[in-house]
Design a protein around this motif. Structure first.
Motif, PDB file in Angstrom:
ATOM      1  N   LYS A 351     -16.260 -46.751  65.295  1.00 47.19           N
ATOM      2  CA  LYS A 351     -17.866 -46.617  65.051  1.00 47.19           C
ATOM      3  C   LYS A 351     -18.584 -48.098  65.643  1.00 47.19           C
ATOM      4  CE  LYS A 351     -15.996 -45.191  60.246  1.00 47.19           C
ATOM      5  NZ  LYS A 351     -15.776 -45.929  58.454  1.00 47.19           N
ATOM      6  N   PHE A 352     -19.228 -47.685  65.458  1.00 46.78           N
ATOM      7  CA  PHE A 352     -19.952 -48.849  66.221  1.00 46.78           C
ATOM      8  C   PHE A 352     -21.587 -48.950  66.358  1.00 46.78           C
ATOM      9  CE2 PHE A 352     -22.083 -51.344  69.479  1.00 46.78           C
ATOM     10  CZ  PHE A 352     -21.058 -52.251  70.623  1.00 46.78           C
ATOM     11  N   PHE A 353     -22.075 -49.611  65.699  1.00 44.93           N
ATOM     12  CA  PHE A 353     -23.401 -49.845  65.034  1.00 44.93           C
ATOM     13  C   PHE A 353     -24.866 -50.358  65.625  1.00 44.93           C
ATOM     14  CE2 PHE A 353     -20.554 -47.960  61.535  1.00 44.93           C
ATOM     15  CZ  PHE A 353     -21.000 -47.528  61.371  1.00 44.93           C
ATOM     16  N   GLY A 354     -23.942 -51.220  67.040  1.00 43.30           N
ATOM     17  CA  GLY A 354     -25.337 -51.555  67.651  1.00 43.30           C
ATOM     18  C   GLY A 354     -26.655 -51.464  67.490  1.00 43.30           C
ATOM     19  N   ASN A 355     -26.994 -52.645  67.316  1.00 42.93           N
ATOM     20  CA  ASN A 355     -28.795 -52.180  67.290  1.00 42.93           C
ATOM     21  C   ASN A 355     -29.459 -52.387  68.792  1.00 42.93           C
ATOM     22  OD1 ASN A 355     -28.457 -54.924  65.815  1.00 42.93           O
ATOM     23  ND2 ASN A 355     -29.325 -53.485  63.935  1.00 42.93           N
ATOM     24  N   VAL A 356     -28.661 -53.517  68.919  1.00 43.09           N
ATOM     25  CA  VAL A 356     -29.612 -54.304  70.460  1.00 43.09           C
ATOM     26  C   VAL A 356     -29.824 -52.555  71.531  1.00 43.09           C
ATOM     27  CG1 VAL A 356     -29.370 -55.723  72.388  1.00 43.09           C
ATOM     28  CG2 VAL A 356     -28.757 -56.048  70.164  1.00 43.09           C
ATOM     29  N   SER A 357     -31.238 -52.793  71.579  1.00 40.17           N
ATOM     30  CA  SER A 357     -32.323 -51.275  72.601  1.00 40.17           C
ATOM     31  C   SER A 357     -30.988 -52.134  74.200  1.00 40.17           C
ATOM     32  CB  SER A 357     -33.664 -52.012  72.948  1.00 40.17           C
ATOM     33  OG  SER A 357     -34.084 -51.619  71.623  1.00 40.17           O
ATOM     34  N   VAL A 358     -31.191 -50.398  74.687  1.00 44.23           N
ATOM     35  CA  VAL A 358     -29.776 -49.932  75.970  1.00 44.23           C
ATOM     36  C   VAL A 358     -31.552 -50.412  77.433  1.00 44.23           C
ATOM     37  CG1 VAL A 358     -28.496 -49.535  75.427  1.00 44.23           C
ATOM     38  CG2 VAL A 358     -30.126 -48.197  76.228  1.00 44.23           C
ATOM     39  N   ASP A 359     -30.945 -50.245  78.369  1.00 40.93           N
ATOM     40  CA  ASP A 359     -31.941 -50.085  79.656  1.00 40.93           C
ATOM     41  C   ASP A 359     -32.426 -48.216  79.818  1.00 40.93           C
ATOM     42  OD1 ASP A 359     -33.860 -51.351  82.137  1.00 40.93           O
ATOM     43  OD2 ASP A 359     -32.875 -49.075  82.401  1.00 40.93           O
ATOM     44  N   GLY A 360     -33.518 -47.560  78.997  1.00 40.48           N
ATOM     45  CA  GLY A 360     -34.152 -46.720  79.226  1.00 40.48           C
ATOM     46  C   GLY A 360     -34.045 -45.648  77.563  1.00 40.48           C
ATOM     47  N   GLU A 361     -33.565 -44.822  77.031  1.00 40.41           N
ATOM     48  CA  GLU A 361     -33.507 -44.453  76.004  1.00 40.41           C
ATOM     49  C   GLU A 361     -32.673 -45.119  74.585  1.00 40.41           C
ATOM     50  OE1 GLU A 361     -34.940 -40.480  76.513  1.00 40.41           O
ATOM     51  OE2 GLU A 361     -32.739 -40.574  76.195  1.00 40.41           O
ATOM     52  N   GLY A 362     -32.718 -45.667  73.286  1.00 46.79           N
ATOM     53  CA  GLY A 362     -31.520 -45.784  72.586  1.00 46.79           C
ATOM     54  C   GLY A 362     -31.401 -47.480  72.445  1.00 46.79           C
ATOM     55  N   THR A 363     -30.191 -47.480  71.183  1.00 43.00           N
ATOM     56  CA  THR A 363     -29.475 -48.480  71.322  1.00 43.00           C
ATOM     57  C   THR A 363     -28.174 -48.089  71.474  1.00 43.00           C
ATOM     58  OG1 THR A 363     -28.921 -47.816  68.912  1.00 43.00           O
ATOM     59  CG2 THR A 363     -31.365 -48.986  69.556  1.00 43.00           C
ATOM     60  N   GLN A 364     -27.519 -49.559  71.876  1.00 49.14           N
ATOM     61  CA  GLN A 364     -26.062 -49.503  72.073  1.00 49.14           C
ATOM     62  C   GLN A 364     -25.299 -48.735  70.715  1.00 49.14           C
ATOM     63  OE1 GLN A 364     -25.383 -53.719  70.963  1.00 49.14           O
ATOM     64  NE2 GLN A 364     -24.983 -54.432  73.256  1.00 49.14           N
ATOM     65  N   GLY A 365     -25.280 -48.171  69.812  1.00 45.24           N
ATOM     66  CA  GLY A 365     -25.062 -47.458  68.940  1.00 45.24           C
ATOM     67  C   GLY A 365     -24.409 -46.217  69.022  1.00 45.24           C
ATOM     68  N   ASP A 366     -25.703 -45.907  69.881  1.00 37.05           N
ATOM     69  CA  ASP A 366     -26.076 -44.714  70.393  1.00 37.05           C
ATOM     70  C   ASP A 366     -25.611 -44.047  71.567  1.00 37.05           C
ATOM     71  OD1 ASP A 366     -28.394 -43.497  68.728  1.00 37.05           O
ATOM     72  OD2 ASP A 366     -29.742 -45.266  70.037  1.00 37.05           O
ATOM     73  N   TYR A 367     -24.699 -45.370  72.559  1.00 38.42           N
ATOM     74  CA  TYR A 367     -23.816 -44.711  72.973  1.00 38.42           C
ATOM     75  C   TYR A 367     -21.995 -45.280  73.280  1.00 38.42           C
ATOM     76  CZ  TYR A 367     -27.943 -43.884  75.432  1.00 38.42           C
ATOM     77  OH  TYR A 367     -29.331 -43.537  76.214  1.00 38.42           O
ATOM     78  N   TRP A 368     -22.138 -45.942  72.253  1.00 34.81           N
ATOM     79  CA  TRP A 368     -20.976 -46.404  71.979  1.00 34.81           C
ATOM     80  C   TRP A 368     -19.981 -45.639  70.668  1.00 34.81           C
ATOM     81  CZ3 TRP A 368     -18.741 -50.889  75.147  1.00 34.81           C
ATOM     82  CH2 TRP A 368     -19.503 -51.735  75.962  1.00 34.81           C
ATOM     83  N   ASN A 369     -21.173 -45.403  69.551  1.00 40.80           N
ATOM     84  CA  ASN A 369     -19.732 -44.560  69.055  1.00 40.80           C
ATOM     85  C   ASN A 369     -19.356 -43.604  69.073  1.00 40.80           C
ATOM     86  OD1 ASN A 369     -19.457 -43.698  65.605  1.00 40.80           O
ATOM     87  ND2 ASN A 369     -21.358 -45.447  65.303  1.00 40.80           N
ATOM     88  N   TYR A 370     -17.889 -42.625  68.343  1.00 41.10           N
ATOM     89  CA  TYR A 370     -17.557 -42.178  68.971  1.00 41.10           C
ATOM     90  C   TYR A 370     -17.685 -41.123  67.819  1.00 41.10           C
ATOM     91  CZ  TYR A 370     -13.966 -39.047  70.850  1.00 41.10           C
ATOM     92  OH  TYR A 370     -13.358 -37.902  71.848  1.00 41.10           O
ATOM     93  N   GLY A 371     -17.485 -41.553  67.042  1.00 42.82           N
ATOM     94  CA  GLY A 371     -18.176 -40.555  65.606  1.00 42.82           C
ATOM     95  C   GLY A 371     -19.489 -39.978  65.720  1.00 42.82           C
TER      96      GLY A 371
END
Length: 389
Positions: A351-371
């Motif tokens: 579970k990873f809900f980080g809301n910091v924007s990444v370079d490109g699309e989305g936030t951290q949580g969109d790339y780290w949350n296996y669930g």
């Protein structure tokens, strides 16, 4: 505390009716599996759950500061976290998606009390035991019991004890407390009904170089730091061997790799190495072609072949141009490649809900949350083989 006692009793009751697990100890040279980290559960990191963090931390950057801020309320806040963040239903979900190994980070405070430490020592081990027992008895899972933080601080970051803490290195008092921690871990495993289902990981990402730009590279751990870390690991191996030589030791040797460390250990050591491969910093990476980097890392991470290697942490966020459309390809490339060239891997994190924007699309949580990847139907390691030859 009634809520927490009822939770413990409920989970214990569930596990009592499940099927018996395997009675065989694993050999990491032949054992493979798909793993998952349970980060942010029994050991907190600020980036994992910003809603929780903003509610309780008082702007602290690590669990040390969070507990200093909360004072006497730290225990009740964290006990509720332990009871609710990871539950049996989560384990059901992960098992249905093919997870066979859980890597569970803890701090030394879960096992012992150290004078002067701000970290909370409470019912972490009870909650760990409940979830691990459920995973073992229902799904025959293997548990990597990870001591993520040691007294004094192993890397100057919150994940190693507290930000700015490097005091574990060359500190005989901290070393003594570290061994006491491992003795407690050993006692827990040995007194459980399932010692054959555990691997001990006694340290995570030891780093004594304060230059943050060196983090993630071999230079992160100096020669002096490597000597101290080696002394500790050899002591841990001797302790484990004296209690139960069938329990494997997993060594996360900073970012130096198996090939650097292997000459220091006899080939018959019950030892497996943990390598961490990340793509969000330290080198130019792009989501459109990071699958090539993942494949290259998988082929090189196996080291000299003397000891088995496990990829204990990785994720698919890249430095640049993150795109949703590439997530499935990159995820499955890693699952396949690390399973082919190493003994498997554990994604960071469940579970990873980080809301910091990444370079490109989305936030951290969109790339780290296996669930999330499970919910989206992404998990298909065989697909990864088409991107990694």
């Amino acid at each position: 505390m009634l809520f927490f006692k009822l939770t413990i009793l409920l989970v214990s009751g569930i596990t009592s009716i499940l099927a018996a697990p395997s009675t065989s100890y694993i050999n990491w040279k032949t054992f493979k599996g798909n793993g998952l980290n349970l980060g942010g559960w029994l050991w907190q990191e600020a980036v994992i759950d910003p809603v929780f963090w903003s509610q309780y931390s008082g702007r602290a950057t690590d669990e040390w500061g969070l507990c200093a801020h909360l004072g006497s309320q730290c225990g009740s806040v964290l006990e509720r976290r332990y009871a609710t963040y990871i539950t049996p239903s989560d384990i059901d979900k992960y098992a249905a998606a093919g997870v066979t190994i859980l890597r569970i980070p803890t701090s030394y405070a879960a096992w012992i009390k150290v004078p002067g430490s701000q970290l909370y020592s409470g019912n972490q081990v009870q909650f760990l035991n409940n979830i691990a027992t459920y995973a073992i008895t229902k799904y025959n899972m293997h548990i990597i019991l990870d001591v993520h933080a040691l007294p004094g601080g192993v890397n100057g970051m919150g994940l190693g004890e507290a930000d700015g803490h490097f005091g574990w290195f060359n500190n005989v008092t901290a070393l003594s407390y570290s061994y006491t921690t491992i003795d407690a871990v050993l006692s827990f495993i040995q007194s459980s009904d399932f010692p054959q289902h555990y691997t001990i990981e006694p340290i995570n990402e030891p780093v004594d170089n304060p230059d943050i730009t060196a983090f993630g590279t071999p230079a992160a751990l100096t020669d002096s730091g490597a000597t101290w870390t080696l002394k500790y690991i050899k002591g841990v191996i001797e302790r484990v061997k004296a209690v139960n030589p069938n329990i494997p030791v997993m060594f996360q040797g900073s970012f130096k790799g198996e090939g650097y460390w292997s000459p220091f250990f006899p080939a018959n050591s019950n030892l497996v190495f943990d390598v961490h491969n990340y793509y969000f910093a330290g080198r130019p990476t792009f989501s459109s072609n990071v699958s090539s980097d993942i494949c290259a890392d998988a082929k090189s991470s196996s080291g000299d072949g003397k000891f088995p290697v496990w990829v204990g942490e990785w994720s698919i966020q890249t430095v640049s141009d993150n795109k949703f459309v590439n997530r499935k390809k990159n995820l499955n490339t890693g699952l396949w490649a690390f399973g082919k060239y190493e003994q498997g891997s554990a994604y960071w994190t469940a579970k990873f809900f980080g809301n910091v924007s990444v370079d490109g699309e989305g936030t951290q949580g969109d790339y780290w949350n296996y669930g999330t990847f499970i919910d989206l139907g992404y998990i298909d390691p065989t697909e990864g083989g088409t991107y990694c030859t």
